[in-house]
Motif scaffolding. Sequence first.
Motif, PDB file in Angstrom:
ATOM      1  N   VAL A 120      -0.325  -3.166 -10.340  1.00 39.64           N
ATOM      2  CA  VAL A 120      -0.632  -4.600 -10.322  1.00 39.64           C
ATOM      3  C   VAL A 120      -2.129  -4.821 -10.191  1.00 39.64           C
ATOM      4  O   VAL A 120      -2.734  -5.637 -10.904  1.00 39.64           O
ATOM      5  CB  VAL A 120       0.140  -5.306  -9.187  1.00 39.64           C
ATOM      6  N   ARG A 121      -2.764  -4.086  -9.273  1.00 40.36           N
ATOM      7  CA  ARG A 121      -4.217  -4.230  -9.091  1.00 40.36           C
ATOM      8  C   ARG A 121      -4.969  -3.843 -10.365  1.00 40.36           C
ATOM      9  O   ARG A 121      -5.923  -4.519 -10.773  1.00 40.36           O
ATOM     10  CB  ARG A 121      -4.692  -3.367  -7.921  1.00 40.36           C
ATOM     11  N   GLU A 122      -4.527  -2.757 -11.005  1.00 36.10           N
ATOM     12  CA  GLU A 122      -5.228  -2.302 -12.202  1.00 36.10           C
ATOM     13  C   GLU A 122      -4.973  -3.224 -13.396  1.00 36.10           C
ATOM     14  O   GLU A 122      -5.863  -3.409 -14.239  1.00 36.10           O
ATOM     15  CB  GLU A 122      -4.829  -0.861 -12.519  1.00 36.10           C
ATOM     16  N   LEU A 123      -3.789  -3.791 -13.479  1.00 30.06           N
ATOM     17  CA  LEU A 123      -3.520  -4.765 -14.530  1.00 30.06           C
ATOM     18  C   LEU A 123      -4.388  -6.004 -14.353  1.00 30.06           C
ATOM     19  O   LEU A 123      -4.934  -6.540 -15.323  1.00 30.06           O
ATOM     20  CB  LEU A 123      -2.036  -5.158 -14.524  1.00 30.06           C
ATOM     21  N   ALA A 124      -4.523  -6.450 -13.109  1.00 30.44           N
ATOM     22  CA  ALA A 124      -5.393  -7.598 -12.833  1.00 30.44           C
ATOM     23  C   ALA A 124      -6.844  -7.276 -13.174  1.00 30.44           C
ATOM     24  O   ALA A 124      -7.550  -8.086 -13.783  1.00 30.44           O
ATOM     25  CB  ALA A 124      -5.255  -8.023 -11.372  1.00 30.44           C
ATOM     26  N   ALA A 125      -7.281  -6.079 -12.821  1.00 35.26           N
ATOM     27  CA  ALA A 125      -8.653  -5.665 -13.140  1.00 35.26           C
ATOM     28  C   ALA A 125      -8.864  -5.542 -14.645  1.00 35.26           C
ATOM     29  O   ALA A 125      -9.992  -5.710 -15.136  1.00 35.26           O
ATOM     30  CB  ALA A 125      -8.968  -4.337 -12.452  1.00 35.26           C
ATOM     31  N   ASP A 126      -7.793  -5.298 -15.373  1.00 33.02           N
ATOM     32  CA  ASP A 126      -7.871  -5.173 -16.830  1.00 33.02           C
ATOM     33  C   ASP A 126      -7.821  -6.531 -17.520  1.00 33.02           C
ATOM     34  O   ASP A 126      -7.817  -6.598 -18.757  1.00 33.02           O
ATOM     35  CB  ASP A 126      -6.715  -4.300 -17.326  1.00 33.02           C
ATOM     36  N   GLY A 127      -7.761  -7.596 -16.721  1.00 35.05           N
ATOM     37  CA  GLY A 127      -7.821  -8.939 -17.286  1.00 35.05           C
ATOM     38  C   GLY A 127      -6.492  -9.642 -17.439  1.00 35.05           C
ATOM     39  O   GLY A 127      -6.436 -10.741 -18.002  1.00 35.05           O
ATOM     40  N   HIS A 128      -5.430  -9.055 -16.927  1.00 37.56           N
ATOM     41  CA  HIS A 128      -4.109  -9.673 -17.061  1.00 37.56           C
ATOM     42  C   HIS A 128      -3.797 -10.537 -15.838  1.00 37.56           C
ATOM     43  O   HIS A 128      -4.105 -10.151 -14.706  1.00 37.56           O
ATOM     44  CB  HIS A 128      -3.019  -8.606 -17.185  1.00 37.56           C
ATOM     45  N   ARG A 129      -3.174 -11.677 -16.061  1.00 36.05           N
ATOM     46  CA  ARG A 129      -2.527 -12.389 -14.965  1.00 36.05           C
ATOM     47  C   ARG A 129      -1.177 -11.712 -14.734  1.00 36.05           C
ATOM     48  O   ARG A 129      -0.456 -11.398 -15.676  1.00 36.05           O
ATOM     49  CB  ARG A 129      -2.318 -13.859 -15.298  1.00 36.05           C
ATOM     50  N   VAL A 130      -0.838 -11.494 -13.464  1.00 34.51           N
ATOM     51  CA  VAL A 130       0.370 -10.723 -13.142  1.00 34.51           C
ATOM     52  C   VAL A 130       1.288 -11.562 -12.260  1.00 34.51           C
ATOM     53  O   VAL A 130       0.845 -12.221 -11.315  1.00 34.51           O
ATOM     54  CB  VAL A 130       0.020  -9.400 -12.424  1.00 34.51           C
ATOM     55  N   VAL A 131       2.580 -11.518 -12.583  1.00 36.62           N
ATOM     56  CA  VAL A 131       3.617 -12.178 -11.791  1.00 36.62           C
ATOM     57  C   VAL A 131       4.595 -11.090 -11.338  1.00 36.62           C
ATOM     58  O   VAL A 131       5.062 -10.281 -12.154  1.00 36.62           O
ATOM     59  CB  VAL A 131       4.360 -13.240 -12.618  1.00 36.62           C
ATOM     60  N   VAL A 132       4.899 -11.057 -10.052  1.00 38.56           N
ATOM     61  CA  VAL A 132       5.835 -10.073  -9.502  1.00 38.56           C
ATOM     62  C   VAL A 132       7.149 -10.780  -9.183  1.00 38.56           C
ATOM     63  O   VAL A 132       7.162 -11.827  -8.537  1.00 38.56           O
ATOM     64  CB  VAL A 132       5.267  -9.392  -8.243  1.00 38.56           C
ATOM     65  N   THR A 133       8.252 -10.192  -9.643  1.00 40.53           N
ATOM     66  CA  THR A 133       9.569 -10.791  -9.435  1.00 40.53           C
ATOM     67  C   THR A 133      10.503  -9.801  -8.755  1.00 40.53           C
ATOM     68  O   THR A 133      10.246  -8.598  -8.725  1.00 40.53           O
ATOM     69  CB  THR A 133      10.193 -11.223 -10.775  1.00 40.53           C
ATOM     70  N   GLY A 134      11.596 -10.321  -8.233  1.00 46.06           N
ATOM     71  CA  GLY A 134      12.582  -9.465  -7.580  1.00 46.06           C
ATOM     72  C   GLY A 134      13.321 -10.220  -6.499  1.00 46.06           C
ATOM     73  O   GLY A 134      12.973 -11.352  -6.161  1.00 46.06           O
ATOM     74  N   THR A 135      14.326  -9.581  -5.945  1.00 46.86           N
ATOM     75  CA  THR A 135      15.114 -10.210  -4.884  1.00 46.86           C
ATOM     76  C   THR A 135      14.684  -9.764  -3.487  1.00 46.86           C
ATOM     77  O   THR A 135      14.978 -10.449  -2.509  1.00 46.86           O
ATOM     78  CB  THR A 135      16.607  -9.879  -5.069  1.00 46.86           C
ATOM     79  N   GLU A 136      13.996  -8.629  -3.409  1.00 42.17           N
ATOM     80  CA  GLU A 136      13.579  -8.095  -2.109  1.00 42.17           C
ATOM     81  C   GLU A 136      12.175  -8.612  -1.779  1.00 42.17           C
ATOM     82  O   GLU A 136      11.175  -8.119  -2.291  1.00 42.17           O
ATOM     83  CB  GLU A 136      13.582  -6.568  -2.143  1.00 42.17           C
ATOM     84  N   ARG A 137      12.100  -9.599  -0.911  1.00 36.97           N
ATOM     85  CA  ARG A 137      10.826 -10.286  -0.672  1.00 36.97           C
ATOM     86  C   ARG A 137       9.767  -9.376  -0.064  1.00 36.97           C
ATOM     87  O   ARG A 137       8.585  -9.488  -0.396  1.00 36.97           O
ATOM     88  CB  ARG A 137      11.060 -11.506   0.223  1.00 36.97           C
ATOM     89  N   ALA A 138      10.173  -8.497   0.831  1.00 35.66           N
ATOM     90  CA  ALA A 138       9.191  -7.592   1.428  1.00 35.66           C
ATOM     91  C   ALA A 138       8.601  -6.682   0.361  1.00 35.66           C
ATOM     92  O   ALA A 138       7.383  -6.419   0.358  1.00 35.66           O
ATOM     93  CB  ALA A 138       9.844  -6.759   2.534  1.00 35.66           C
ATOM     94  N   LEU A 139       9.422  -6.212  -0.555  1.00 26.62           N
ATOM     95  CA  LEU A 139       8.940  -5.350  -1.632  1.00 26.62           C
ATOM     96  C   LEU A 139       8.008  -6.105  -2.565  1.00 26.62           C
ATOM     97  O   LEU A 139       6.922  -5.611  -2.889  1.00 26.62           O
ATOM     98  CB  LEU A 139      10.127  -4.796  -2.419  1.00 26.62           C
ATOM     99  N   THR A 140       8.400  -7.287  -3.006  1.00 33.86           N
ATOM    100  CA  THR A 140       7.547  -8.016  -3.955  1.00 33.86           C
ATOM    101  C   THR A 140       6.227  -8.433  -3.310  1.00 33.86           C
ATOM    102  O   THR A 140       5.184  -8.411  -3.961  1.00 33.86           O
ATOM    103  CB  THR A 140       8.266  -9.247  -4.527  1.00 33.86           C
ATOM    104  N   ALA A 141       6.270  -8.794  -2.023  1.00 34.06           N
ATOM    105  CA  ALA A 141       5.027  -9.160  -1.330  1.00 34.06           C
ATOM    106  C   ALA A 141       4.083  -7.971  -1.257  1.00 34.06           C
ATOM    107  O   ALA A 141       2.868  -8.101  -1.464  1.00 34.06           O
ATOM    108  CB  ALA A 141       5.344  -9.680   0.066  1.00 34.06           C
ATOM    109  N   HIS A 142       4.634  -6.798  -0.966  1.00 29.34           N
ATOM    110  CA  HIS A 142       3.808  -5.586  -0.903  1.00 29.34           C
ATOM    111  C   HIS A 142       3.213  -5.262  -2.263  1.00 29.34           C
ATOM    112  O   HIS A 142       2.016  -4.940  -2.367  1.00 29.34           O
ATOM    113  CB  HIS A 142       4.652  -4.416  -0.401  1.00 29.34           C
TER     114      HIS A 142
END
Length: 366
Positions: free
Chosen positions: A235-257
């Motif tokens: 996620v960090r590297e995708l953002a650094a590469d110029g992408h906007r990133v959205v994280v999805t999932g049902t496990e909130r602790a995992l997606t927040a991390h």
Amino acid sequence: MTEDTRAVIPGSLPAAGRGAPAPGPAGRLPGDGRGRVLVARLDDVGDVLLAGPAVRAVRAHAREVTMLAGPNGRPAAELLPGVDRVIEWRAPWIDHRPPPVSAESVTELVRLVRGTDEAVILTSFHQSALPLAMLLRLAGVRRIAAISEDYPGSLLDVRHLVDESRDVPEAERMLDLARAAGFVLPAGDDGRLAVRRPLPDAGRFGIGGGDYVVVHPGASAPARTWPAGRARQAVRELAADGHRVVVTGTERALTAHVAGGAALDLGGRTTLAELAAVIDGAAVLVAGNTGPAHLAAAVGTPVVSLFAPVVPAARWAPYGVPSVLLGDQDAPCRGSRARVCPVPGHPCLTRVISEEVVKAVRELSQ
């Protein structure tokens, strides 16, 4: 007497209406007033989404289609074009947390499906259609079709035999059964996965306009999950590469991390239909072998697939959309169907590094 058919499965994405319909009892062919047809797929979201082309083939000839789904697959069944009604029932021989077999549960299923004229039972190669076929017979279903290696006796009217040594895409395998039962896709249907439209408006999640990448780090089985630390780095590297990133999932602790302040975190905030809308607007989805990968295929979004070989990629990789498959497909866990990785260190996916994901996203988003 049971009618035996043998599969003639196309080697690529099926063309609309490919294949001649197989006659049913007394030579009956599609278009002869087929009535209420039950289509069963009793496992998870991805399995149900892959059944979509077969469901549409049935609906092209039936007056009404009822989808029999398990609790995990019901939200996907409700998204399938061609489904008029959904019945939920937890099958003790398929569900990951199987309930005990009880007379009350069996009686309830028989009550729910009574009045059905025909049934098409969709299963994976390692599942048996015969327990459900027996219950449908008790409900008075007159014609039942399924793939069955085991002798079905009087449980099936159409017993479709498949060479399971060939790893055929799951969507094509199910569509071939529908064809054997006399249900073919209508002209103009390309046989791809699909969902009902319009989808919900994803604007309320604050994603905004323009391209973005969705990263879905979770999976229903740990053996199919990319390590959370690797996903966070990607996620960090995708953002650094110029992408906007959205994280999805049902496990909130995992997606927040995984989002880690570098991405929009939608963990636990979307229904399956809303998740489809979010993925529909994305340039690329990054996910494991899990339901959202098939949801991406159903909305036409390319997939970077972090695919653990516990099941064959030839059967279960994203179907009909551009994809890049990452993960060691020859790892020792290959074909084990394990839900928890049997190999120390989970090497098939832990060896996939974030740079490979970034490169694959670039390739698919060009």
